[in-house]
Scaffold this active site. Structure first.
Site, short mmCIF file in Angstrom:
data_model
loop_
_atom_site.label_atom_id
_atom_site.label_comp_id
_atom_site.label_asym_id
_atom_site.label_seq_id
_atom_site.Cartn_x
_atom_site.Cartn_y
_atom_site.Cartn_z
N ARG A 26 0.78 -1.28 -0.07
CA ARG A 26 0.11 -0.06 -0.12
C ARG A 26 1.06 1.15 -0.06
O ARG A 26 0.53 2.29 0.70
CB ARG A 26 -1.02 -0.13 1.19
CG ARG A 26 -2.08 -0.96 1.04
CD ARG A 26 -3.42 -0.46 0.62
NE ARG A 26 -4.21 -1.29 0.24
CZ ARG A 26 -5.33 -1.49 1.06
NH1 ARG A 26 -5.52 -0.68 2.37
NH2 ARG A 26 -6.25 -2.47 0.96
N ARG A 30 -4.05 6.26 0.90
CA ARG A 30 -4.36 7.71 1.47
C ARG A 30 -3.57 8.40 2.53
O ARG A 30 -3.85 9.60 2.55
CB ARG A 30 -5.88 7.40 2.15
CG ARG A 30 -6.89 7.11 1.21
CD ARG A 30 -8.27 6.65 1.85
NE ARG A 30 -7.94 5.40 2.47
CZ ARG A 30 -8.83 4.52 2.75
NH1 ARG A 30 -10.19 4.90 3.00
NH2 ARG A 30 -8.36 3.49 3.41
N ARG A 39 -7.80 11.25 -5.72
CA ARG A 39 -8.96 10.70 -5.19
C ARG A 39 -10.08 11.53 -5.11
O ARG A 39 -11.20 11.38 -4.95
CB ARG A 39 -8.75 9.95 -3.85
CG ARG A 39 -8.13 8.60 -4.05
CD ARG A 39 -9.29 7.51 -4.71
NE ARG A 39 -9.93 7.15 -3.17
CZ ARG A 39 -11.30 7.38 -3.09
NH1 ARG A 39 -12.11 8.07 -4.09
NH2 ARG A 39 -12.15 6.84 -2.18
N ASP A 75 -6.91 -3.12 -7.41
CA ASP A 75 -7.37 -3.81 -6.03
C ASP A 75 -7.59 -5.19 -6.15
O ASP A 75 -7.77 -5.74 -7.38
CB ASP A 75 -8.57 -2.94 -5.65
CG ASP A 75 -9.03 -3.28 -4.22
OD1 ASP A 75 -8.81 -2.86 -3.44
OD2 ASP A 75 -10.08 -4.41 -4.15
N TYR A 151 -13.95 -12.91 0.73
CA TYR A 151 -14.82 -11.98 0.27
C TYR A 151 -16.01 -12.29 -0.43
O TYR A 151 -17.16 -11.38 -0.22
CB TYR A 151 -13.82 -10.75 -0.60
CG TYR A 151 -13.15 -10.21 0.13
CD1 TYR A 151 -13.40 -9.13 1.07
CD2 TYR A 151 -11.72 -10.25 0.35
CE1 TYR A 151 -12.70 -7.96 1.83
CE2 TYR A 151 -10.63 -9.43 1.22
CZ TYR A 151 -11.27 -8.43 1.91
OH TYR A 151 -10.41 -7.42 2.73
#
Ligand code: CP3
Length: 348
Positions: A26, A30, A39, A75, A151
């Site tokens: 990552r 963010r 974003r 992703d 998931y």
């Protein structure tokens, strides 16, 4: 393959290098102001589906940090869509799968013939490779069968994996059919990334640590091994990463992955003993330590390098991804420190 002689690729092959390569899971995210600016204009999925933008985000992060590899911005869940399971990200909640898998019929209905529709990720890989050439290797990635299945069945993140494990225990044939379909799609998807120039594939099995060793061996290891063998046919080395995995490490290393990613809970040398000396290790600083002062971070980074002892096959990373709000200056300082300290100790 665009940078076969890079420190990172050599370390993945357990070849000696003049200093320890470093990158971060990552690393584009963010916590980084440049990413937050992108974003503001585009959603996560929009970034992933526009190769130009995904490539730009990948390149900006790798350059800002001065790391030894660029992981393609994408992703884990993108393959779900082409298999027939749409999902979205809801703010504060994370990924939401609209109609989670709950029955054998749901699994039979999944498609495996549309991996080509994920070609936008390979296009982004090609753009990043073009930018960096032999200067910096590019990491492609995909999810491991268990983590993707969890998931798809849970419908999102989960605490106890009740639905996924219930399927695994009570419908083992449907479970295995699902994992087999995931191997087919993830295998083809990752191979596209290698054909586009990715040097290494990382397989994320982020949530595999919820399994007992016996269940891992029985319900998950065979298909995971199959995926990793398939990926290795492309010629790219594989890094296989999980968290909460201390007890699973010997079994995970039986997949034949060149490198196993360790989380921060296990001392690096102990983890390395568990996977065996023929396998490399990647890790393993606690990502939350990056919220502390540098004077707390540095000795722990040094300790990891001391435990690796300059043996060929160590790649420095965190034990999991960088979290939002992590101070950027600490991430940069850590990359600089690893490069400098490992160079000085290697040349002594
Ligand atoms: O490492 C990198 O820089 C490459 C980018 C990357 C992303 N996701 C972008 C992303 C990678 C390698 C992933 C993998 C991924 N995605 C995993 C496996 C890695 C891990 O952390 O264990 C998982 C489990 C996912 C699924 C996923 N995507 C989750 C659970 C979330 C968090 C949701 C949230 O709101 O925090 C995401 C979103 C996501 N994927 C973000 C990024 C940068 C943050 C969300 C955003 O930008 O809005």
């Amino acid at each position: 393959m665009s940078a076969p002689d890079s420190l990172f690729v050599k370390a993945c092959r357990l070849q000696p290098v003049e200093r320890t390569p470093v990158w971060f899971m990552r690393q584009a995210g963010r916590y980084m102001p440049e990413y937050r600016a992108v974003r503001k204009q585009y959603s996560l999925i929009e970034i992933c589906k526009h190769p130009q933008i995904a490539a730009e985000v990948t390149i900006t992060a790798a350059e800002a940090l001065g790391v030894d590899a660029a992981i393609i911005f994408a992703d884990l869940l993108l393959p779900l869509e082409v298999m027939g399971l749409p999902f979205h990200f809801s703010p504060g909640e994370g990924p939401v799968i609209e109609k989670p898998l709950r029955t054998a019929a749901d699994i039979s209905a999944l498609r495996t013939d549309r991996a080509a529709d994920l070609g936008y990720v390979a296009e982004a890989v090609a753009l990043v490779c073009k930018q960096f050439g032999a200067k910096l290797p590019v990491i492609g990635f995909c999810g491991a069968p268990f983590t993707l299945a969890s998931y798809m069945i849970e419908g999102g993140g989960s605490r106890n994996y009740i639905h996924a494990k219930k399927m695994m225990y009570s419908s083992p044939r449907a479970w295995d059919e699902l994992l087999g379909k995931l191997v087919a799609v993830a295998g083809e998807y990752a191979a596209q990334q290698v054909r586009a120039g990715a040097d290494v594939i990382q397989v994320f099995d982020s949530w595999v640590g919820c399994l007992s060793v016996n269940d891992y061996r029985r319900y998950v290891l065979p298909r995971t091994k199959e995926l990793i063998k398939q990926l290795q046919k492309t010629g790219a080395p594989v890094v296989y990463f999980g968290t909460d995995s201390a007890t699973l490490l010997p079994a995970m290393s039986e997949t034949g992955a060149e490198v196993i990613g360790l989380d921060w809970r296990i001392p690096l040398d102990e983890g390395w003993r568990s996977v065996g000396k023929k396998t490399g290790v990647q890790g393993n600083l606690d990502p939350v330590l990056l919220f502390a002062d540098w004077k707390e971070i540095q000795p722990q980074a040094e300790e990891i390098l001391r435990r690796a002892a300059g043996r060929p096959g160590h790649i420095f990373n965190l034990g999991h991804g960088i979290l939002p709000e992590t101070p950027v200056e600490n991430v940069k300082a850590l990359a600089d420190f690893v490069k400098q300290y490992s160079f000085e100790t290697a040349s002594r």
